[in-house]
Structure formats: structure tokens, C-alpha cells
Design an enzyme around this catalytic site. Structure first.
Site, PDB file in Angstrom:
ATOM      1  N   HIS A   1       0.845  -1.205   0.000  1.00 54.48           N
ATOM      2  CA  HIS A   1       0.000   0.000   0.000  1.00 54.48           C
ATOM      3  C   HIS A   1       0.882   1.258   0.000  1.00 54.48           C
ATOM      4  CE1 HIS A   1      -3.145  -2.507   2.398  1.00 54.48           C
ATOM      5  NE2 HIS A   1      -3.661  -2.310   1.199  1.00 54.48           N
TER       6      HIS A   1
ATOM      7  N   LYS B   1     -16.037  -7.058   4.927  1.00 58.06           N
ATOM      8  CA  LYS B   1     -15.077  -7.338   6.001  1.00 58.06           C
ATOM      9  C   LYS B   1     -15.641  -6.762   7.292  1.00 58.06           C
ATOM     10  CE  LYS B   1     -11.201  -6.924   2.770  1.00 58.06           C
ATOM     11  NZ  LYS B   1     -10.056  -6.102   2.343  1.00 58.06           N
TER      12      LYS B   1
ATOM     13  N   ARG C   1      -2.235  -6.123  -8.118  1.00 60.28           N
ATOM     14  CA  ARG C   1      -1.219  -7.163  -7.929  1.00 60.28           C
ATOM     15  C   ARG C   1      -1.333  -8.253  -8.986  1.00 60.28           C
ATOM     16  NH1 ARG C   1      -3.028  -7.907  -1.792  1.00 60.28           N
ATOM     17  NH2 ARG C   1      -4.939  -7.702  -2.991  1.00 60.28           N
TER      18      ARG C   1
ATOM     19  N   SER D   1      -2.939  -7.362   3.481  1.00 60.27           N
ATOM     20  CA  SER D   1      -3.144  -7.164   4.923  1.00 60.27           C
ATOM     21  C   SER D   1      -3.562  -8.481   5.564  1.00 60.27           C
ATOM     22  CB  SER D   1      -4.237  -6.116   5.167  1.00 60.27           C
ATOM     23  OG  SER D   1      -3.903  -4.899   4.571  1.00 60.27           O
TER      24      SER D   1
HETATM   25  O1  PNS Z   1      -8.991  -2.616   0.903  1.00 61.42           O
HETATM   26  P1  PNS Z   1     -10.322  -3.083   0.397  1.00 61.42           P
HETATM   27  O2  PNS Z   1     -11.134  -3.666   1.543  1.00 61.42           O
HETATM   28  O3  PNS Z   1     -10.228  -4.023  -0.757  1.00 61.42           O
HETATM   29  O4  PNS Z   1     -11.082  -1.775  -0.113  1.00 61.42           O
HETATM   30  C1  PNS Z   1     -12.414  -1.843  -0.619  1.00 61.42           C
HETATM   31  C2  PNS Z   1     -13.098  -0.480  -0.460  1.00 61.42           C
HETATM   32  C3  PNS Z   1     -13.072  -0.068   0.996  1.00 61.42           C
HETATM   33  C4  PNS Z   1     -12.347   0.545  -1.282  1.00 61.42           C
HETATM   34  C5  PNS Z   1     -14.554  -0.621  -0.972  1.00 61.42           C
HETATM   35  O5  PNS Z   1     -15.202  -1.620  -0.244  1.00 61.42           O
HETATM   36  C6  PNS Z   1     -15.317   0.706  -0.878  1.00 61.42           C
HETATM   37  O6  PNS Z   1     -15.156   1.563  -1.709  1.00 61.42           O
HETATM   38  N1  PNS Z   1     -16.124   0.851   0.211  1.00 61.42           N
HETATM   39  C7  PNS Z   1     -16.886   2.053   0.461  1.00 61.42           C
HETATM   40  C8  PNS Z   1     -18.394   1.832   0.170  1.00 61.42           C
HETATM   41  C9  PNS Z   1     -18.647   1.991  -1.312  1.00 61.42           C
HETATM   42  O7  PNS Z   1     -18.497   3.041  -1.892  1.00 61.42           O
HETATM   43  N2  PNS Z   1     -19.050   0.864  -1.938  1.00 61.42           N
HETATM   44  C10 PNS Z   1     -19.326   0.823  -3.360  1.00 61.42           C
HETATM   45  C11 PNS Z   1     -18.058   0.528  -4.136  1.00 61.42           C
HETATM   46  S1  PNS Z   1     -18.314   0.594  -5.877  1.00 61.42           S
END
Ligand code: PNS
Length: 158
Positions: free
Chosen positions: A17, A41, A91, A128
Site C-alpha cells: 500500500h 469485512k 497485484r 493485509s
Molecule cells: O482494501 P479493500 O477492503 O479491498 O477496499 C475496498 C473499499 C473499501 C475501497 C470498498 O469496499 C469501498 O469503496 N467501500 C466504500 C463503500 C462503497 O463506496 N461501496 C461501493 C463501491 S463501488
């Protein structure tokens, strides 16, 4: 003024990251590392405040980087803060399959583009969740997470 957002769970931030944030900072005036809830999560190892504190420490030397959190839809943050672009690391093709629908949905909802940086080959296998699993059972994650994150995981798991 160009503002990029690097969104993610960051539970915790890894060196993969951090490398993406550092490289994004070369292309945008400001980079916001945004700790965002992922509905898939549920329980994290670190609280949102702990994640943000760890990120602040490891990004303190990178000009133009700040840390924030957001509990709602990413596009609402984007619209409120005049964000220029989203930046994420890729990745592998697994990431591509996971990221493509989110990038397309975010673009549909707000017009924002997601810029993907290819993960440095040193960190291609680093996540992570894998670092947490290895650290939990006493494995060595030196070099995969920043030293402050390593120490914080030791405290959580011992
Ligand atoms: O590190 P991650 O968990 O893969 O990140 C995913 C994340 C947090 C970027 C994604 O779940 C997100 O954008 N969450 C916020 C809620 C949202 O906007 N959801 C619609 C995504 S199109």
C-alpha cells in the site's frame, strides 16, 4: 489542484500500500489515504483510529499526503472533497476482477476515473489479511509491513 484518493480497509497498511501511496504522490498535488468501510469485512484487527494513526506515522515523510476516514459511499466523499481521481494498486488478475466492477460503478455514480498502478514485484503477494495470518501464528512479516505496523501487530497477537 489535483487530489487523488487511495481508498481501502488498510487493516493494517502494508509496504505494498505504502509504495502505491508514495508513487501516487509523484503524480498528484495531494493524496488522501482514505480508510473506508468494506461491507464484506466485518470485524477488523485494528480500529479505524488505530489504522489512521499507523498510516499517519508511515506517510509523514511523503509530501502532500493526508489521512482521512469515511463510513459511507466512496462517491459521496469524492463529490464533497472535489477529488480528481481514485488510485489503487493491481497485484494480479484477481485484483483486476475485484477492482473492475468497483471502478466502473464509481465512474457511473460520479464520473470519477480509477487509476491503477502495477504493484512493485517485491509486494505482489502481500496483503493485509495474509500478513495478519502469518503474524498471528508467529511468522515473520519483516519487510512486508512498516516497522510500526509490525510492532502494533505484535501487541495485538501476544
Ligand atoms: O482494501 P479493500 O477492503 O479491498 O477496499 C475496498 C473499499 C473499501 C475501497 C470498498 O469496499 C469501498 O469503496 N467501500 C466504500 C463503500 C462503497 O463506496 N461501496 C461501493 C463501491 S463501488
Amino acid at each position: 489542484m489535483t487530489i487523488a484518493v487511495c481508498p481501502g480497509s488498510f487493516d493494517p497498511i502494508t509496504n505494498g500500500h505504502l509504495d502505491i501511496v508514495r508513487r501516487a504522490s509523484h503524480s498528484f498535488d495531494e493524496v488522501v489515504v482514505l480508510v473506508t468501510g468494506n461491507p464484506a469485512k466485518t470485524s477488523g484487527l485494528f480500529s479505524i483510529d488505530e489504522r489512521m494513526a499507523l498510516i499517519r506515522e508511515v506517510t509523514a515523510d511523503i509530501p502532500g499526503v493526508r489521512v482521512d476516514s469515511w463510513a459511507g459511499l466512496l462517491v459521496d466523499y469524492i463529490n464533497e472533497h472535489h477529488v480528481t481521481a481514485l488510485v489503487k494498486g493491481l497485484r494480479s488478475s484477481l485484483d483486476y476482477d475485484y477492482e473492475l466492477p468497483m471502478a466502473q460503478m464509481n465512474r457511473r455514480l460520479s464520473g470519477i476515473d480509477t487509476y491503477f498502478l502495477m504493484t512493485d514485484e517485491k509486494y505482489g503477494y502481500v496483503s493485509s489479511s495474509l500478513c495478519k495470518e502469518v503474524a498471528k501464528y508467529g511468522g515473520d512479516v519483516t519487510g512486508l509491513v512498516p516497522p510500526n505496523v509490525h510492532a502494533a501487530m505484535e501487541v495485538k497477537f501476544r
